[in-house]
Structure formats: structure tokens, C-alpha cells
Design an enzyme around this catalytic site. Structure first.
Site, PDB file in Angstrom:
ATOM      1  N   PRO A   1       0.848  -1.440  -0.012  1.00 37.54           N
ATOM      2  CA  PRO A   1       0.075   0.138  -0.132  1.00 37.54           C
ATOM      3  C   PRO A   1       0.737   1.411  -0.002  1.00 37.54           C
ATOM      4  O   PRO A   1       2.013   1.172   0.541  1.00 37.54           O
ATOM      5  CB  PRO A   1      -0.881  -0.048   1.254  1.00 37.54           C
ATOM      6  N   ASP A   2       0.456   2.413  -0.639  1.00 43.76           N
ATOM      7  CA  ASP A   2       0.883   3.714  -0.543  1.00 43.76           C
ATOM      8  C   ASP A   2       0.803   4.361   0.815  1.00 43.76           C
ATOM      9  O   ASP A   2      -0.013   3.666   1.709  1.00 43.76           O
ATOM     10  CB  ASP A   2       1.088   4.505  -1.968  1.00 43.76           C
ATOM     11  N   PHE A   3       1.198   5.546   0.980  1.00 44.70           N
ATOM     12  CA  PHE A   3       0.760   6.198   2.104  1.00 44.70           C
ATOM     13  C   PHE A   3      -0.438   6.924   2.430  1.00 44.70           C
ATOM     14  O   PHE A   3      -1.405   7.040   3.503  1.00 44.70           O
ATOM     15  CB  PHE A   3       2.168   7.114   2.545  1.00 44.70           C
ATOM     16  N   ARG A   4      -1.037   7.862   1.303  1.00 47.46           N
ATOM     17  CA  ARG A   4      -1.887   8.775   1.415  1.00 47.46           C
ATOM     18  C   ARG A   4      -3.101   8.623   0.492  1.00 47.46           C
ATOM     19  O   ARG A   4      -4.012   9.263   0.492  1.00 47.46           O
ATOM     20  CB  ARG A   4      -1.255  10.086   0.873  1.00 47.46           C
TER      21      ARG A   4
ATOM     22  N   ASN B   1      10.930   4.928  -1.372  1.00 47.77           N
ATOM     23  CA  ASN B   1      10.634   3.909  -1.306  1.00 47.77           C
ATOM     24  C   ASN B   1      11.555   3.031  -0.257  1.00 47.77           C
ATOM     25  O   ASN B   1      12.636   3.003  -0.393  1.00 47.77           O
ATOM     26  CB  ASN B   1       9.941   2.845  -2.284  1.00 47.77           C
TER      27      ASN B   1
ATOM     28  N   ASP C   1      11.006  -0.370   0.447  1.00 52.56           N
ATOM     29  CA  ASP C   1      10.767  -1.829   0.278  1.00 52.56           C
ATOM     30  C   ASP C   1      11.964  -2.666  -0.575  1.00 52.56           C
ATOM     31  O   ASP C   1      11.989  -3.674  -0.674  1.00 52.56           O
ATOM     32  CB  ASP C   1       9.510  -1.843  -0.649  1.00 52.56           C
TER      33      ASP C   1
ATOM     34  N   HIS D   1      14.741   7.894   1.694  1.00 48.58           N
ATOM     35  CA  HIS D   1      14.421   7.751   2.851  1.00 48.58           C
ATOM     36  C   HIS D   1      14.670   6.561   3.686  1.00 48.58           C
ATOM     37  O   HIS D   1      14.117   5.888   4.466  1.00 48.58           O
ATOM     38  CB  HIS D   1      12.831   7.738   2.762  1.00 48.58           C
TER      39      HIS D   1
HETATM   40  P1  OAD Z   1       2.185   8.823  -1.349  1.00 48.45           P
HETATM   41  O1  OAD Z   1       1.153   7.704  -0.504  1.00 48.45           O
HETATM   42  O2  OAD Z   1       2.105  10.068  -0.400  1.00 48.45           O
HETATM   43  O3  OAD Z   1       1.964   9.103  -2.779  1.00 48.45           O
HETATM   44  C1  OAD Z   1       1.596   8.031  -3.736  1.00 48.45           C
HETATM   45  C2  OAD Z   1       1.201   8.533  -4.921  1.00 48.45           C
HETATM   46  O4  OAD Z   1       0.892   7.622  -6.029  1.00 48.45           O
HETATM   47  C3  OAD Z   1      -0.108   9.370  -4.969  1.00 48.45           C
HETATM   48  O5  OAD Z   1      -0.220  10.420  -5.696  1.00 48.45           O
HETATM   49  C4  OAD Z   1      -1.078   8.153  -5.402  1.00 48.45           C
HETATM   50  O6  OAD Z   1      -2.341   8.467  -6.209  1.00 48.45           O
HETATM   51  C5  OAD Z   1      -0.196   7.586  -6.534  1.00 48.45           C
HETATM   52  N1  OAD Z   1      -0.383   5.992  -6.909  1.00 48.45           N
HETATM   53  C6  OAD Z   1      -0.486   5.038  -5.999  1.00 48.45           C
HETATM   54  N2  OAD Z   1      -0.639   3.709  -6.487  1.00 48.45           N
HETATM   55  C7  OAD Z   1      -0.738   4.089  -7.884  1.00 48.45           C
HETATM   56  C8  OAD Z   1      -0.876   3.441  -9.044  1.00 48.45           C
HETATM   57  N3  OAD Z   1      -1.280   2.108  -9.056  1.00 48.45           N
HETATM   58  N4  OAD Z   1      -0.918   4.006 -10.163  1.00 48.45           N
HETATM   59  C9  OAD Z   1      -0.860   5.490 -10.230  1.00 48.45           C
HETATM   60  N5  OAD Z   1      -0.789   6.210  -9.277  1.00 48.45           N
HETATM   61  C10 OAD Z   1      -0.646   5.538  -7.912  1.00 48.45           C
HETATM   62  O7  OAD Z   1       3.490   8.140  -1.286  1.00 48.45           O
HETATM   63  P2  OAD Z   1       5.009   8.811  -1.315  1.00 48.45           P
HETATM   64  O8  OAD Z   1       4.963  10.225  -2.401  1.00 48.45           O
HETATM   65  O9  OAD Z   1       6.058   7.918  -1.447  1.00 48.45           O
HETATM   66  O10 OAD Z   1       8.068   8.295   4.358  1.00 48.45           O
HETATM   67  O11 OAD Z   1       5.071   9.574   0.039  1.00 48.45           O
HETATM   68  C11 OAD Z   1       6.433  10.001   0.497  1.00 48.45           C
HETATM   69  C12 OAD Z   1       6.747   9.724   1.914  1.00 48.45           C
HETATM   70  O12 OAD Z   1       5.774   9.869   2.951  1.00 48.45           O
HETATM   71  C13 OAD Z   1       7.367   8.184   2.037  1.00 48.45           C
HETATM   72  O13 OAD Z   1       8.356   8.033   1.551  1.00 48.45           O
HETATM   73  C14 OAD Z   1       7.124   8.109   3.627  1.00 48.45           C
HETATM   74  C15 OAD Z   1       5.941   8.705   3.904  1.00 48.45           C
HETATM   75  O14 OAD Z   1       5.808   9.542   5.082  1.00 48.45           O
HETATM   76  C16 OAD Z   1       8.792   7.044   4.831  1.00 48.45           C
HETATM   77  O15 OAD Z   1       8.626   5.923   4.584  1.00 48.45           O
HETATM   78  C17 OAD Z   1       9.860   7.386   5.614  1.00 48.45           C
END
Ligand code: OAD
Ligand code: ZN
Length: 294
Positions: A50-53, A124, A126, A143
């Protein structure tokens, strides 16, 4: 690292815009040979992480089970010293070995194989860029990484592997020398980024193309790198939504390929005529990983 809010808005200028096909042509004609790539969690959601936001599916919407006061606490030192358990529960999930690189990771590997990748800046943790075969010297793991860990008391450094057993058994890893808690070298909010991050000082001015893939560009100082290439350099965003400067200050040479990361990368690969080559690479790499897992 710090947060900043993305101000949405900013209209198109009406001037002729660069397209994804144009960018592919630049690569194909070798007019772009020093490609810098910035990636975030959206690169790895197709691998099942999963992503974060992202509302609903993102980690920050699903932290109830960790019983933390607010989502970012999981990456805050202050909270970690109060209660390291939530971070180690997350570490158990993310420790290298549970997930595999996807099509988009292997596209980046192919850029490397072709000598076109100047550097890959990843947020990332991972480790999938390494698993995909991109060598550490081409990577800036901005990170941090689980590959190494540091004692929070005596600052001794250890290979991350030394603590895999503890993390998997849900035991807080302790320093064999001083018994302090050992923290994987993941960058927490307020912590300095790894020294390698400072390579950007030379990489970004040298870049002739920038790809930004799967990141909300919400975390500094990483996010600002998007503005560090020369103004004539094309920037390609492959993401579900418009983020950072693509939302609030688009430039003429910006290309936003909105939608799923894999579909976006597939389009680039198609325009480049690399489809078969990439499939072949993925097949070979899958066989290697299968053999390792046996
Ligand atoms: P976010 O979760 O903030 O952003 C992920 C982005 O990817 C969002 O704009 C989603 O819409 C997009 N996204 C996700 N899945 C997708 C898919 N299958 N196709 C197209 N777009 C997709 O994640 P990061 O930007 O990586 O810190 O967050 C930055 C940092 O915040 C991370 O490194 C983390 C967190 O605090 C640490 O791990 C220390
Ligand atoms: Zn110690």
C-alpha cells in the site's frame, strides 16, 4: 524530512505541449541519455504494497491496528522512543523478501541496462529497486533502507539481516554490545537524509530528462528535486493524479500521464518499441527470483 501542502490550480498556457510520444522519441534518438527518475510508493502499489496517502487503501488510513495517536507518528523518533512497536510491526510487513518488483521497476532496470539511467531517487523503503537489479550506485534511497540498521544508543551499524529474526518474531531488536534499541536505517521525520541524497547537487543539473513516478510529492526535501532540473528539461509525471509543480506550476516541457502507473509505463514502453525486450527481461528475472525462493 518535512511535509508541505500542494496548492492545486494553475492553468495550461495554451502553448504547444510536449507529449509522451515526443519524449519517447527523444530517448529513442539518444537525445536524452542522462535520465533521472524520482519515485514514490505508487511505484510499488502494483507489487501489493500500500502507499501512504491514497484515501482508503493508503497506510495512513489503515493504522488503527497499531493504536498510534496520528499516522505520521509511526515515522517519528519521539514516538518511536515512547513506543517502538508500531514501527516494528510495519517493518515486519515491509522487510525485504515479502514482495517482488513489478513491470514499472523493470522498466527502470531496462533504462539502466541501456546506459540511460543517470540516477534513480526513491522514497521507497521496500528495496524493490535493488531486487529488480538496479545497482546501489545508481540508487539514492532517500528515505533509507532496511538493508542496514543502527543502534540508537551507541550508533554501531549492523546489516539489517542480523535482525530479521527478531523483527519476524515481533521482538524489538537490541544491540548486542550495549542493549540499546536497534533501528533500521529508515529516515524518520526530522532526521537527516542519507549522504547519498546530496548527489542531487550534480545529478539534477546534468539530467536531460526527468521521470516522476507514483509519488504525491508531499514530503520535503525530496519533493523540491522536481524543480531542480534545468528549465528546458522535459519532466514526465506518471501518476494517478497531478502533484507538485505539475498541479500548481506546470512548465511547457511537462508531460503528465495520468492514470495507473503500469498503464502509463506500458505506453512509454510501447512508444519506445521495447515491449518484447522488457518482457524477456521480466521473464528472466522472475525465473531467478523463483529459483531463490525454492
Ligand atoms: P504517497 O502515498 O504520498 O503518494 C503516492 C502517490 O502515488 C499518490 O499520488 C497516488 O495517487 C499515486 N499512486 C498510488 N498507486 C498508484 C498506481 N497504481 N497508479 C498510479 N498512481 C498511483 O507516497 P509517497 O509520495 O511515496 O516516508 O510518500 C512520501 C513519503 O511519505 C514516504 O517515503 C513515506 C511517507 O511518510 C517514509 O517511508 C519514511
Ligand atoms: Zn549499541
Amino acid at each position: 524530512m518535512l511535509f508541505f501542502g500542494t496548492g492545486k490550480g494553475g492553468d495550461k498556457s495554451g502553448k504547444e505541449k510536449l507529449t509522451l510520444k515526443d519524449v519517447a522519441e527523444l530517448i529513442w534518438k539518444k537525445e536524452c541519455q542522462r535520465i533521472v527518475v524520482m519515485v514514490g510508493a505508487g511505484l510499488s502499489t502494483p507489487s501489493g504494497i500500500p502507499d501512504f496517502r491514497s484515501p482508503g487503501s493508503g497506510l495512513y488510513s489503515n493504522l488503527q491496528q497499531y493504536n498510534i495517536p496520528y499516522p505520521e507518528a509511526i515515522f517519528e523518533l519521539h514516538y518511536f522512543f515512547h513506543n517502538p512497536k508500531p514501527f516494528f510491526m510495519l517493518s515486519k510487513e515491509l522487510y525485504p523478501g515479502n514482495y517482488r518488483p513489478n513491470y514499472a521497476h523493470y522498466f527502470l532496470r531496462l533504462l539502466f541496462d541501456k546506459g540511460l539511467l543517470l540516477r534513480l531517487y526513491t522514497q521507497n523503503i521496500d528495496g524493490l529497486e535493488r531486487v529488480a537489479g538496479i545497482p546501489p550506485d545508481k540508487l539514492v534511497e532517500a528515505h533509507g533502507t532496511f538493508a542496514t540498521a543502527t543502534c540508537t544508543v551507541c550508533r554501531r551499524s549492523y546489516p539489517g539481516e542480523d535482525f530479521r529474526g527478531d523483527v519476524m518474531a515481533e521482538k524489538i531488536p537490541k544491540c548486542p554490545v550495549c542493549t540499546g534499541i536497534v533501528k533500521p536505517d529508515i529516515v524518520f521525520f526530522g532526521e537527516e537524509l542519507p549522504h547519498r541524497f546530496f548527489l542531487h547537487v550534480t545529478d539534477f543539473p546534468m539530467a536531460d530528462l526527468l521521470f516522476i513516478i507514483g509519488t504525491s510529492l508531499e514530503v520535503e526535501p525530496f519533493a523540491s528535486l522536481a524543480g531542480a532540473v534545468r528549465s528546458s528539461v522535459p519532466r514526465v509525471l506518471i501518476n494517478r493524479d497531478l502533484v507538485g509543480p505539475f498541479a500548481y506550476q506546470p512548465q511547457q516541457n511537462d508531460v503528465a500521464e495520468l492514470g495507473d502507473v503500469i498503464s502509463g509505463v506500458e505506453r512509454v514502453v510501447e512508444f519506445l518499441g521495447w515491449k518484447e525486450e522488457l518482457q524477456e527481461l521480466i521473464k528472466k528475472e522472475k525465473e531467478k527470483l523463483d529459483a531463490k525462493d525454492k
